[in-house]
Design an enzyme around this catalytic site. Structure first.
Site, mmCIF file in Angstrom:
data_model
loop_
_atom_site.group_PDB
_atom_site.id
_atom_site.type_symbol
_atom_site.label_atom_id
_atom_site.label_comp_id
_atom_site.label_asym_id
_atom_site.label_seq_id
_atom_site.Cartn_x
_atom_site.Cartn_y
_atom_site.Cartn_z
ATOM 1 N N ASP A 96 2.574 14.666 1.285
ATOM 2 C CA ASP A 96 1.578 15.682 1.678
ATOM 3 C C ASP A 96 0.892 15.339 2.998
ATOM 4 O OD1 ASP A 96 0.652 13.580 -0.229
ATOM 5 O OD2 ASP A 96 -1.335 14.325 0.311
ATOM 6 N N THR A 132 3.108 -12.848 2.609
ATOM 7 C CA THR A 132 2.241 -13.438 1.600
ATOM 8 C C THR A 132 2.961 -14.672 1.061
ATOM 9 O OG1 THR A 132 0.797 -12.905 -0.260
ATOM 10 C CG2 THR A 132 3.070 -12.065 -0.369
ATOM 11 N N THR A 150 -9.664 -5.071 1.906
ATOM 12 C CA THR A 150 -10.500 -5.589 2.995
ATOM 13 C C THR A 150 -11.125 -4.485 3.844
ATOM 14 O OG1 THR A 150 -8.554 -5.741 4.401
ATOM 15 C CG2 THR A 150 -9.153 -7.727 3.187
ATOM 16 N N ARG A 175 -5.299 0.329 8.591
ATOM 17 C CA ARG A 175 -3.876 -0.018 8.503
ATOM 18 C C ARG A 175 -3.168 0.441 9.767
ATOM 19 N NH1 ARG A 175 -3.644 2.434 2.447
ATOM 20 N NH2 ARG A 175 -4.586 0.679 1.366
ATOM 21 N N LYS A 205 2.968 10.092 -0.678
ATOM 22 C CA LYS A 205 2.152 10.616 0.426
ATOM 23 C C LYS A 205 2.896 11.588 1.341
ATOM 24 C CE LYS A 205 -1.526 7.951 1.351
ATOM 25 N NZ LYS A 205 -2.450 6.860 1.666
ATOM 26 N N GLN A 252 1.938 -6.307 -3.310
ATOM 27 C CA GLN A 252 2.506 -6.548 -1.982
ATOM 28 C C GLN A 252 3.831 -5.768 -1.851
ATOM 29 O OE1 GLN A 252 1.254 -9.681 -3.710
ATOM 30 N NE2 GLN A 252 -0.587 -8.780 -2.870
ATOM 31 N N ARG A 277 -9.782 -2.980 6.165
ATOM 32 C CA ARG A 277 -9.236 -2.984 7.529
ATOM 33 C C ARG A 277 -8.411 -1.723 7.773
ATOM 34 N NH1 ARG A 277 -6.016 -8.613 7.623
ATOM 35 N NH2 ARG A 277 -5.595 -7.955 5.486
ATOM 36 N N GLY A 314 -4.541 -4.417 -3.692
ATOM 37 C CA GLY A 314 -5.538 -3.382 -3.934
ATOM 38 C C GLY A 314 -4.789 -2.126 -4.327
ATOM 39 N N HIS A 315 -4.841 -1.786 -5.608
ATOM 40 C CA HIS A 315 -4.099 -0.621 -6.109
ATOM 41 C C HIS A 315 -5.096 0.450 -6.520
ATOM 42 C CE1 HIS A 315 -0.418 -3.354 -7.183
ATOM 43 N NE2 HIS A 315 -0.782 -3.442 -5.925
ATOM 44 N N LYS A 341 -0.588 4.079 -8.209
ATOM 45 C CA LYS A 341 -0.486 5.442 -8.733
ATOM 46 C C LYS A 341 0.807 5.623 -9.523
ATOM 47 C CE LYS A 341 0.528 10.117 -7.948
ATOM 48 N NZ LYS A 341 0.744 11.299 -7.147
ATOM 49 N N ASP A 398 0.809 -1.223 0.000
ATOM 50 C CA ASP A 398 0.000 0.000 0.000
ATOM 51 C C ASP A 398 0.841 1.271 0.000
ATOM 52 O OD1 ASP A 398 -2.236 -1.670 0.125
ATOM 53 O OD2 ASP A 398 -2.121 -1.756 2.305
ATOM 54 N N GLY A 441 1.520 2.904 -2.652
ATOM 55 C CA GLY A 441 1.099 3.770 -3.768
ATOM 56 C C GLY A 441 1.693 3.273 -5.082
ATOM 57 N N LYS A 442 1.859 1.954 -5.186
ATOM 58 C CA LYS A 442 2.439 1.372 -6.405
ATOM 59 C C LYS A 442 1.520 1.600 -7.606
ATOM 60 C CE LYS A 442 2.500 -2.598 -4.290
ATOM 61 N NZ LYS A 442 2.164 -2.193 -2.914
HETATM 62 P P1 GDP Z 1 -0.692 0.221 -3.559
HETATM 63 O O1 GDP Z 1 -1.320 -1.034 -3.061
HETATM 64 O O2 GDP Z 1 0.774 0.270 -3.326
HETATM 65 O O3 GDP Z 1 -1.030 0.527 -4.997
HETATM 66 O O4 GDP Z 1 -1.316 1.398 -2.692
HETATM 67 P P2 GDP Z 1 -2.884 1.597 -2.317
HETATM 68 O O5 GDP Z 1 -3.603 2.031 -3.551
HETATM 69 O O6 GDP Z 1 -3.388 0.416 -1.597
HETATM 70 O O7 GDP Z 1 -2.787 2.751 -1.236
HETATM 71 C C1 GDP Z 1 -2.252 3.995 -1.554
HETATM 72 C C2 GDP Z 1 -3.347 5.076 -1.364
HETATM 73 O O8 GDP Z 1 -2.739 6.332 -1.331
HETATM 74 C C3 GDP Z 1 -4.340 5.139 -2.505
HETATM 75 O O9 GDP Z 1 -5.580 5.509 -1.974
HETATM 76 C C4 GDP Z 1 -3.792 6.233 -3.412
HETATM 77 O O10 GDP Z 1 -4.796 6.907 -4.166
HETATM 78 C C5 GDP Z 1 -3.192 7.154 -2.397
HETATM 79 N N1 GDP Z 1 -1.986 7.883 -2.851
HETATM 80 C C6 GDP Z 1 -0.987 7.450 -3.682
HETATM 81 N N2 GDP Z 1 -0.009 8.373 -3.747
HETATM 82 C C7 GDP Z 1 -0.385 9.396 -2.941
HETATM 83 C C8 GDP Z 1 0.223 10.637 -2.554
HETATM 84 O O11 GDP Z 1 1.327 10.975 -2.953
HETATM 85 N N3 GDP Z 1 -0.480 11.418 -1.664
HETATM 86 C C9 GDP Z 1 -1.695 11.063 -1.166
HETATM 87 N N4 GDP Z 1 -2.303 11.885 -0.315
HETATM 88 N N5 GDP Z 1 -2.291 9.902 -1.507
HETATM 89 C C10 GDP Z 1 -1.648 9.079 -2.369
HETATM 90 P P1 IMO Z 2 -0.876 -4.269 -2.224
HETATM 91 O O1 IMO Z 2 -0.456 -4.784 -3.577
HETATM 92 C C1 IMO Z 2 -0.893 -4.797 2.083
HETATM 93 C C2 IMO Z 2 -0.876 -8.908 3.590
HETATM 94 C C3 IMO Z 2 -2.127 -9.335 4.330
HETATM 95 C C4 IMO Z 2 -1.519 -10.321 5.317
HETATM 96 C C5 IMO Z 2 -0.433 -10.993 4.496
HETATM 97 C C6 IMO Z 2 -0.850 -12.329 3.897
HETATM 98 O O2 IMO Z 2 -2.157 -3.539 -2.212
HETATM 99 O O3 IMO Z 2 0.246 -3.528 -1.585
HETATM 100 P P2 IMO Z 2 -2.441 -12.988 1.873
HETATM 101 O O4 IMO Z 2 -3.883 -12.721 1.638
HETATM 102 O O5 IMO Z 2 -1.536 -12.442 0.824
HETATM 103 O O6 IMO Z 2 -2.132 -14.431 2.160
HETATM 104 O O7 IMO Z 2 -2.092 -12.211 3.262
HETATM 105 O O8 IMO Z 2 -0.105 -10.090 3.453
HETATM 106 N N1 IMO Z 2 -1.106 -8.372 2.234
HETATM 107 C C7 IMO Z 2 -1.070 -7.069 1.921
HETATM 108 N N2 IMO Z 2 -0.898 -5.984 2.716
HETATM 109 N N3 IMO Z 2 -1.011 -4.646 0.756
HETATM 110 C C8 IMO Z 2 -1.156 -5.719 -0.056
HETATM 111 O O9 IMO Z 2 -1.156 -5.613 -1.400
HETATM 112 C C9 IMO Z 2 -1.231 -6.998 0.527
HETATM 113 N N4 IMO Z 2 -1.376 -8.258 0.048
HETATM 114 C C10 IMO Z 2 -1.288 -9.081 1.095
HETATM 115 O O10 IMO Z 2 -2.737 -8.239 4.970
HETATM 116 O O11 IMO Z 2 -0.879 -9.622 6.353
HETATM 117 MG MG MG Z 3 -2.852 -1.667 -1.784
#
Ligand code: GDP
Ligand code: IMO
Ligand code: MG
Length: 427
Positions: free
Chosen positions: A332, A238, A300, A304, A330, A223, A302, A40-41, A18, A13, A15-16
């Protein structure tokens, strides 16, 4: 620059999505190489927000071909729900190609994921419950179902039956659950065969040809390093290899094809699920970071777990992944603090560690040693060049760069496509 990997340097999470979307306009192929719909991206385009779980973020760029590599585990119902959902929103989502060797998440993988977690009780991993771990376990155990199996009905039925013979014994005798019907599972899978057929191909051949032709291929990690089955905080990880080297295995390209590795690092640290997290803040400070950053799981929902930036965590990821550039996200969110702490070491049983301890026992007992930087109150979300930042913001970024030991090439100052400060070109 032809082969570029995007990899998470923390616990996911970062911000991959984006960052991938950002580069997508200049990229020919975007490839998911590991994980499944545990990811979840979130990508924000204008007023629209897209939560992608299985599809590569390149799907949102018209000129980019999205690829699901052999290293991914696919829940077909989720795949088509995601494609249909995007199509309904006007996104051209039917140009995805899928490896014939990718494994399939079946209903029994989902059931096993959940009952195993329940059975573990306090020792649970905190998985996303999507069946990802059990599907990879079957793959390594040579009991998996692959995409290509959809096109040989008799083989598919045999494989599902063989796999369920063992699993039903476990479900019924150990977990006290009803048995699952092999016919029903086979039929659920066969239902998708016609839709999968035109998408299935030798994605490794496609990608190698593309690289030969000088095309730009972006491998979108899911991940993160510290969730990697080898390098993460095992067993709280994972079940796949999200690290940069995993791109070679999960997409079928050789290591010499990778020219650049972009590590994505959040300006603070978060983690979902169980497992050690030395920087975690269980107080109001952690609450505020969660609120300010909107830190709730995309998959999910949940909350963080949150803490300050942990330099040991990102530094280790930078080394193992041979990260060439850091994209800091992030930044900002940190606006408004008088002082911003950075974790620069751990105290483990009275001994100072400047790098991550090598044993899990030590990591469980690590308490953070902080260094304090001056904060800023100015709104930085409109910054578009490094010079637009206040001096204290610049000093924070420079200090992170020094601690990570890799140049920071891009900085996110908001979720939108334009909300980025580029320092060095990434392509
Ligand atoms: P990923 O799983 O690595 O793709 O990250 P997620 O999408 O799960 O979580 C990143 C969250 O931060 C998302 O809601 C993005 O829209 C948001 N985001 C990404 N880059 C930035 C940033 O530079 N600033 C802010 N405020 N939000 C960001
Ligand atoms: P992105 O790509 C954050 C975590 C789960 C759990 C562990 C194992 O959005 O960054 P799994 O369902 O893979 O067997 O769960 O890994 N986990 C993540 N945490 N971002 C993810 O993906 C994740 N994918 C799995 O919360 O701790
Ligand atoms: Mg994510």
């Amino acid at each position: 620059m032809a082969g570029i990997v995007i990899v998470g340097t923390q616990w996911g999470d970062e911000g991959k999505g984006k960052a991938t979307d950002q580069l997508g306009e200049r990229v020919d192929y975007v490839v998911r190489y590991s994980g499944g719909n545990n990811a979840g991206h979130t990508v924000v385009v204008g007023q629209e927000s897209y939560a992608l779980h299985l599809l590569p973020s390149g799907i949102l760029n018209e000129n980019c071909i999205p690829v699901i590599g052999n290293g991914v585990v696919i829940d077909l119902a989720v795949l088509f729900e995601e494609i249909d959902g995007l199509m309904a929103r006007g996104v051209n989502a039917d140009r995805v190609i899928i490896s014939a060797n990718a494994h399939i998440i079946t209903s029994y993988h989902r059931v096993l994921d959940r009952v195993t977690e329940r059975f573990l009780g306090k020792r649970k991993i905190g998985t996303t419950g999507r069946g990802v771990g059990p599907a990879y376990a079957d793959k390594v155990n040579r009991m998996g179902i692959r995409v290509q199996d959809l096109f040989d009905e008799s083989i598919l039925r045999q494989k599902v039956s063989a796999s369920l013979e063992q699993k039903n014994a476990l479900l019924v005798k150990v977990y006290n659950r009803p048995a699952i019907s092999a016919d029903q599972v086979s039929e659920e899978l066969l239902m998708w065969a016609d839709r999968v057929k035109p998408m299935m191909t030798d994605t490794s051949a496609v990608l190698n040809d593309a690289l030969d032709a000088g095309k730009v291929v972006l491998f979108e990690g899911a991940q993160a390093h510290h969730l990697d089955v080898d390098f993460g905080t095992y067993p709280y990880v994972t079940s796949s290899s999200p690290i940069a080297a995993g791109a070679c295995i999960g997409a079928g390209v050789g290591p010499t094809r990778i020219n650049r590795v972009i590590g994505i690092a959040k300006a603070y640290t978060t983690r979902v699920g169980e497992g050690p997290f030395p920087a975690e803040l269980l107080d109001e400070t952690g609450e505020k970071l969660r609120r300010d950053g909107g830190e709730y799981g995309t998959t999910t929902g949940r909350p963080r777990r949150c803490g300050w930036f942990d330099a040991l965590v990102v530094n280790q990821a930078a080394r193992v992944n041979a990260v060439t550039d850091i994209f800091l996200t992030k930044l900002d969110v940190l606006t408004g603090w008088e002082k911003i702490p950075i974790v620069v070491g751990y105290d483990v049983f009275g001994t100072r560690h400047d790098t991550m301890p090598i044993t899990q026992t030590d990591l469980h007992h690590a308490t953070p040693i902080y260094e304090y930087m001056d904060g800023w109150t100015e709104d930085i979300s409109q910054a578009r060049s490094f010079d637009d930042f206040p001096a204290t913001t610049k000093a924070y970024v420079n200090r992170l760069q020094e601690l990570i030991g890799v140049r920071i090439s891009g900085i996110g100052v908001g979720p939108g496509r334009a909300q980025t400060v580029m320092i060095h070109d990434l392509l």
